[in-house]
Design a protein around this motif. Structure first.
Motif, PDB file in Angstrom:
ATOM      1  N   MET A  77       0.840  -1.194   0.000  1.00 39.95           N
ATOM      2  CA  MET A  77       0.000   0.000   0.000  1.00 39.95           C
ATOM      3  C   MET A  77       0.872   1.239   0.000  1.00 39.95           C
ATOM      4  O   MET A  77       1.994   1.217   0.476  1.00 39.95           O
ATOM      5  CB  MET A  77      -0.908   0.014   1.242  1.00 39.95           C
ATOM      6  N   SER A  78       0.353   2.333  -0.534  1.00 40.94           N
ATOM      7  CA  SER A  78       1.101   3.575  -0.567  1.00 40.94           C
ATOM      8  C   SER A  78       1.355   4.068   0.861  1.00 40.94           C
ATOM      9  O   SER A  78       0.668   3.679   1.797  1.00 40.94           O
ATOM     10  CB  SER A  78       0.326   4.632  -1.353  1.00 40.94           C
ATOM     11  N   GLY A  79       2.355   4.937   1.007  1.00 40.81           N
ATOM     12  CA  GLY A  79       2.783   5.363   2.338  1.00 40.81           C
ATOM     13  C   GLY A  79       1.670   5.867   3.223  1.00 40.81           C
ATOM     14  O   GLY A  79       1.471   5.386   4.340  1.00 40.81           O
ATOM     15  N   HIS A  80       0.925   6.864   2.720  1.00 39.50           N
ATOM     16  CA  HIS A  80      -0.112   7.448   3.561  1.00 39.50           C
ATOM     17  C   HIS A  80      -1.239   6.465   3.828  1.00 39.50           C
ATOM     18  O   HIS A  80      -1.803   6.437   4.929  1.00 39.50           O
ATOM     19  CB  HIS A  80      -0.668   8.719   2.921  1.00 39.50           C
ATOM     20  N   SER A  81      -1.594   5.625   2.864  1.00 36.99           N
ATOM     21  CA  SER A  81      -2.648   4.635   3.065  1.00 36.99           C
ATOM     22  C   SER A  81      -2.242   3.614   4.107  1.00 36.99           C
ATOM     23  O   SER A  81      -3.041   3.202   4.951  1.00 36.99           O
ATOM     24  CB  SER A  81      -2.974   3.933   1.746  1.00 36.99           C
ATOM     25  N   LYS A  82      -0.995   3.177   4.070  1.00 36.13           N
ATOM     26  CA  LYS A  82      -0.503   2.223   5.060  1.00 36.13           C
ATOM     27  C   LYS A  82      -0.502   2.856   6.449  1.00 36.13           C
ATOM     28  O   LYS A  82      -0.852   2.215   7.441  1.00 36.13           O
ATOM     29  CB  LYS A  82       0.901   1.743   4.687  1.00 36.13           C
ATOM     30  N   TRP A  83      -0.118   4.127   6.548  1.00 35.47           N
ATOM     31  CA  TRP A  83      -0.127   4.823   7.828  1.00 35.47           C
ATOM     32  C   TRP A  83      -1.535   4.873   8.397  1.00 35.47           C
ATOM     33  O   TRP A  83      -1.753   4.604   9.577  1.00 35.47           O
ATOM     34  CB  TRP A  83       0.433   6.232   7.652  1.00 35.47           C
ATOM     35  N   ALA A  84      -2.503   5.202   7.558  1.00 36.24           N
ATOM     36  CA  ALA A  84      -3.891   5.265   8.019  1.00 36.24           C
ATOM     37  C   ALA A  84      -4.352   3.910   8.525  1.00 36.24           C
ATOM     38  O   ALA A  84      -5.027   3.808   9.556  1.00 36.24           O
ATOM     39  CB  ALA A  84      -4.797   5.749   6.889  1.00 36.24           C
ATOM     40  N   GLY A  85      -3.988   2.845   7.808  1.00 39.13           N
ATOM     41  CA  GLY A  85      -4.386   1.506   8.225  1.00 39.13           C
ATOM     42  C   GLY A  85      -3.775   1.117   9.550  1.00 39.13           C
ATOM     43  O   GLY A  85      -4.461   0.583  10.438  1.00 39.13           O
ATOM     44  N   ILE A  86      -2.489   1.368   9.731  1.00 38.54           N
ATOM     45  CA  ILE A  86      -1.809   1.045  10.985  1.00 38.54           C
ATOM     46  C   ILE A  86      -2.411   1.837  12.139  1.00 38.54           C
ATOM     47  O   ILE A  86      -2.712   1.298  13.205  1.00 38.54           O
ATOM     48  CB  ILE A  86      -0.299   1.353  10.871  1.00 38.54           C
ATOM     49  N   LYS A  87      -2.623   3.124  11.932  1.00 31.53           N
ATOM     50  CA  LYS A  87      -3.123   3.985  13.001  1.00 31.53           C
ATOM     51  C   LYS A  87      -4.527   3.598  13.442  1.00 31.53           C
ATOM     52  O   LYS A  87      -4.809   3.482  14.639  1.00 31.53           O
ATOM     53  CB  LYS A  87      -3.117   5.441  12.532  1.00 31.53           C
ATOM     54  N   HIS A  88      -5.417   3.368  12.483  1.00 28.54           N
ATOM     55  CA  HIS A  88      -6.806   3.087  12.827  1.00 28.54           C
ATOM     56  C   HIS A  88      -6.980   1.735  13.490  1.00 28.54           C
ATOM     57  O   HIS A  88      -7.882   1.541  14.293  1.00 28.54           O
ATOM     58  CB  HIS A  88      -7.682   3.185  11.575  1.00 28.54           C
ATOM     59  N   LYS A  89      -6.105   0.788  13.188  1.00 25.33           N
ATOM     60  CA  LYS A  89      -6.175  -0.507  13.851  1.00 25.33           C
ATOM     61  C   LYS A  89      -5.856  -0.383  15.329  1.00 25.33           C
ATOM     62  O   LYS A  89      -6.362  -1.135  16.155  1.00 25.33           O
ATOM     63  CB  LYS A  89      -5.178  -1.486  13.202  1.00 25.33           C
ATOM     64  N   LYS A  90      -5.015   0.565  15.680  1.00 25.53           N
ATOM     65  CA  LYS A  90      -4.545   0.688  17.049  1.00 25.53           C
ATOM     66  C   LYS A  90      -5.347   1.683  17.885  1.00 25.53           C
ATOM     67  O   LYS A  90      -5.196   1.755  19.090  1.00 25.53           O
ATOM     68  CB  LYS A  90      -3.056   1.086  17.057  1.00 25.53           C
ATOM     69  N   MET A  91      -6.188   2.482  17.255  1.00 23.52           N
ATOM     70  CA  MET A  91      -6.949   3.487  17.983  1.00 23.52           C
ATOM     71  C   MET A  91      -8.318   2.951  18.365  1.00 23.52           C
ATOM     72  O   MET A  91      -8.974   2.263  17.586  1.00 23.52           O
ATOM     73  CB  MET A  91      -7.110   4.754  17.131  1.00 23.52           C
ATOM     74  N   ALA A  92      -8.749   3.253  19.590  1.00 20.30           N
ATOM     75  CA  ALA A  92     -10.057   2.806  20.051  1.00 20.30           C
ATOM     76  C   ALA A  92     -11.155   3.511  19.267  1.00 20.30           C
ATOM     77  O   ALA A  92     -11.155   4.728  19.136  1.00 20.30           O
ATOM     78  CB  ALA A  92     -10.206   3.114  21.542  1.00 20.30           C
ATOM     79  N   GLN A  93     -12.100   2.727  18.733  1.00 19.15           N
ATOM     80  CA  GLN A  93     -13.162   3.312  17.929  1.00 19.15           C
ATOM     81  C   GLN A  93     -14.038   4.270  18.738  1.00 19.15           C
ATOM     82  O   GLN A  93     -14.539   5.259  18.221  1.00 19.15           O
ATOM     83  CB  GLN A  93     -14.020   2.196  17.315  1.00 19.15           C
ATOM     84  N   ASP A  94     -14.232   3.971  20.016  1.00 23.18           N
ATOM     85  CA  ASP A  94     -15.052   4.860  20.843  1.00 23.18           C
ATOM     86  C   ASP A  94     -14.438   6.253  20.927  1.00 23.18           C
ATOM     87  O   ASP A  94     -15.143   7.267  20.964  1.00 23.18           O
ATOM     88  CB  ASP A  94     -15.215   4.278  22.250  1.00 23.18           C
ATOM     89  N   ALA A  95     -13.105   6.307  20.970  1.00 21.31           N
ATOM     90  CA  ALA A  95     -12.428   7.598  21.054  1.00 21.31           C
ATOM     91  C   ALA A  95     -12.553   8.367  19.746  1.00 21.31           C
ATOM     92  O   ALA A  95     -12.573   9.599  19.719  1.00 21.31           O
ATOM     93  CB  ALA A  95     -10.956   7.392  21.400  1.00 21.31           C
ATOM     94  N   LEU A  96     -12.645   7.630  18.641  1.00 22.53           N
ATOM     95  CA  LEU A  96     -12.740   8.263  17.329  1.00 22.53           C
ATOM     96  C   LEU A  96     -14.152   8.720  16.997  1.00 22.53           C
ATOM     97  O   LEU A  96     -14.345   9.638  16.221  1.00 22.53           O
ATOM     98  CB  LEU A  96     -12.305   7.271  16.238  1.00 22.53           C
ATOM     99  N   ARG A  97     -15.156   8.053  17.583  1.00 22.97           N
ATOM    100  CA  ARG A  97     -16.511   8.172  17.048  1.00 22.97           C
ATOM    101  C   ARG A  97     -17.036   9.608  17.037  1.00 22.97           C
ATOM    102  O   ARG A  97     -17.645  10.030  16.059  1.00 22.97           O
ATOM    103  CB  ARG A  97     -17.468   7.260  17.828  1.00 22.97           C
ATOM    104  N   GLY A  98     -16.805  10.369  18.097  1.00 24.30           N
ATOM    105  CA  GLY A  98     -17.322  11.732  18.135  1.00 24.30           C
ATOM    106  C   GLY A  98     -16.806  12.571  16.990  1.00 24.30           C
ATOM    107  O   GLY A  98     -17.573  13.256  16.311  1.00 24.30           O
ATOM    108  N   ARG A  99     -15.497  12.505  16.744  1.00 25.29           N
ATOM    109  CA  ARG A  99     -14.909  13.290  15.658  1.00 25.29           C
ATOM    110  C   ARG A  99     -15.352  12.768  14.297  1.00 25.29           C
ATOM    111  O   ARG A  99     -15.604  13.545  13.373  1.00 25.29           O
ATOM    112  CB  ARG A  99     -13.379  13.265  15.772  1.00 25.29           C
ATOM    113  N   MET A 100     -15.455  11.460  14.177  1.00 26.38           N
ATOM    114  CA  MET A 100     -15.887  10.872  12.913  1.00 26.38           C
ATOM    115  C   MET A 100     -17.329  11.244  12.601  1.00 26.38           C
ATOM    116  O   MET A 100     -17.675  11.515  11.450  1.00 26.38           O
ATOM    117  CB  MET A 100     -15.723   9.350  12.957  1.00 26.38           C
ATOM    118  N   PHE A 101     -18.193  11.263  13.638  1.00 26.21           N
ATOM    119  CA  PHE A 101     -19.579  11.681  13.441  1.00 26.21           C
ATOM    120  C   PHE A 101     -19.634  13.094  12.881  1.00 26.21           C
ATOM    121  O   PHE A 101     -20.361  13.377  11.929  1.00 26.21           O
ATOM    122  CB  PHE A 101     -20.338  11.626  14.774  1.00 26.21           C
ATOM    123  N   THR A 102     -18.873  13.988  13.492  1.00 29.34           N
ATOM    124  CA  THR A 102     -18.871  15.392  13.063  1.00 29.34           C
ATOM    125  C   THR A 102     -18.447  15.520  11.604  1.00 29.34           C
ATOM    126  O   THR A 102     -19.078  16.238  10.815  1.00 29.34           O
ATOM    127  CB  THR A 102     -17.922  16.217  13.949  1.00 29.34           C
TER     128      THR A 102
END
Length: 256
Positions: free
Chosen positions: A1-26
């Motif tokens: 995968m391209s650099g930025h795409s791989k970074w996004a994949g690695i980061k999102h796997k390790k971040m708790a979805q509950d912590a992301l949800r508020g910002r993602m909703f917005t």
């Protein structure tokens, strides 16, 4: 995968979805509102709105929130007037950075984006300074556990894909024109192939390799930009070793 795409994949796997949800909703609500404003409130006739609704459903956004966002976009409900602004700049090592934002106050957003660049050894540039380094494409990833390379190549190319990249250890990458994106995606779904990610994106024409301090600072810059409430997407042409990305993902996650 391209650099930025791989970074996004690695980061999102390790971040708790509950912590992301508020910002993602917005961010999803803003995208639905703008998509409805520009192309109407019927997702069958508005591909951008359809994709925005799919993204909202993927994070379990309540249907009522989606409906209200559409109605704000079409003017049936009062709401904040957002505009889309694209920023361009350079990160450490001359890496190109392209940022899509939605904002109700362009002057405030510009000031804050400039501050983020300055604090991460980067520079906010003029319109057009790096956009020529990217191409607008449809981008789909499929797990290598989902199907064979031969089967995916056959299906994707027959339905209009431009290229299939197989060099990543975990995922196939399917590249399409923006116009053929929905057709290719629908064909894969029709054949019961689970899609990991799918989006209209900007892919770099070339990449810049970064290591050491520059690599760490670049990833911190992307993280800071993506965490800004007005930022919709960040695109970049960095090429950073996987071990550095994994280490930085752990470091940034632990600092939250």
């Amino acid at each position: 995968m391209s650099g930025h795409s791989k970074w996004a994949g690695i980061k999102h796997k390790k971040m708790a979805q509950d912590a992301l949800r508020g910002r993602m909703f917005t961010k999803c609500i803003r995208e639905i509102t703008i998509a409805a404003k520009l192309g109407g409130g019927n997702p069958e006739n508005n591909p951008r709105l359809r994709r925005a609704i799919e993204e909202a459903r993927a994070i379990n956004m309540p249907l009522d929130n989606i409906k209200k966002a559409i109605m704000r976009g079409t003017g049936e409900l009062p709401g904040t007037n957002y505009e889309e602004v694209v920023y361009e700049g350079y990160g450490p090592g001359g890496v190109a950075v392209l940022i899509e934002t939605t904002t109700d106050n362009k002057n405030r957003t510009t000031s804050e984006i400039r501050k983020i660049f300055n604090s991460h050894n980067g520079n906010l540039g003029e319109t057009g300074c790096v956009s020529w380094m990217f191409e607008k494409k449809g981008y789909i990833t499929v797990s290598k556990n989902e199907t064979t390379e031969e089967n995916l190549i056959s299906l994707a190319l027959e339905s209009g894909a431009e290229d299939i990249k197989t060099d990543d250890e975990d995922f196939y990458e399917v590249i399409t024109s923006p116009e053929d994106f929905e057709t290719v995606k629908s064909k894969l779904i029709e054949k019961n192939i689970k899609i990991e990610t799918s989006q209209i994106t900007f892919l770099p024409k070339t990449y810049i390799k970064l290591t050491g301090k520059d690599a760490e600072t670049m990833l911190s810059l992307v993280e800071a930009l993506e965490n800004h409430d007005d930022v919709k997407e960040v695109y970049s042409n960095f090429d950073i070793p996987k071990e550095i990305m994994e280490r930085m993902s752990e470091k940034l996650s632990s600092s939250k």
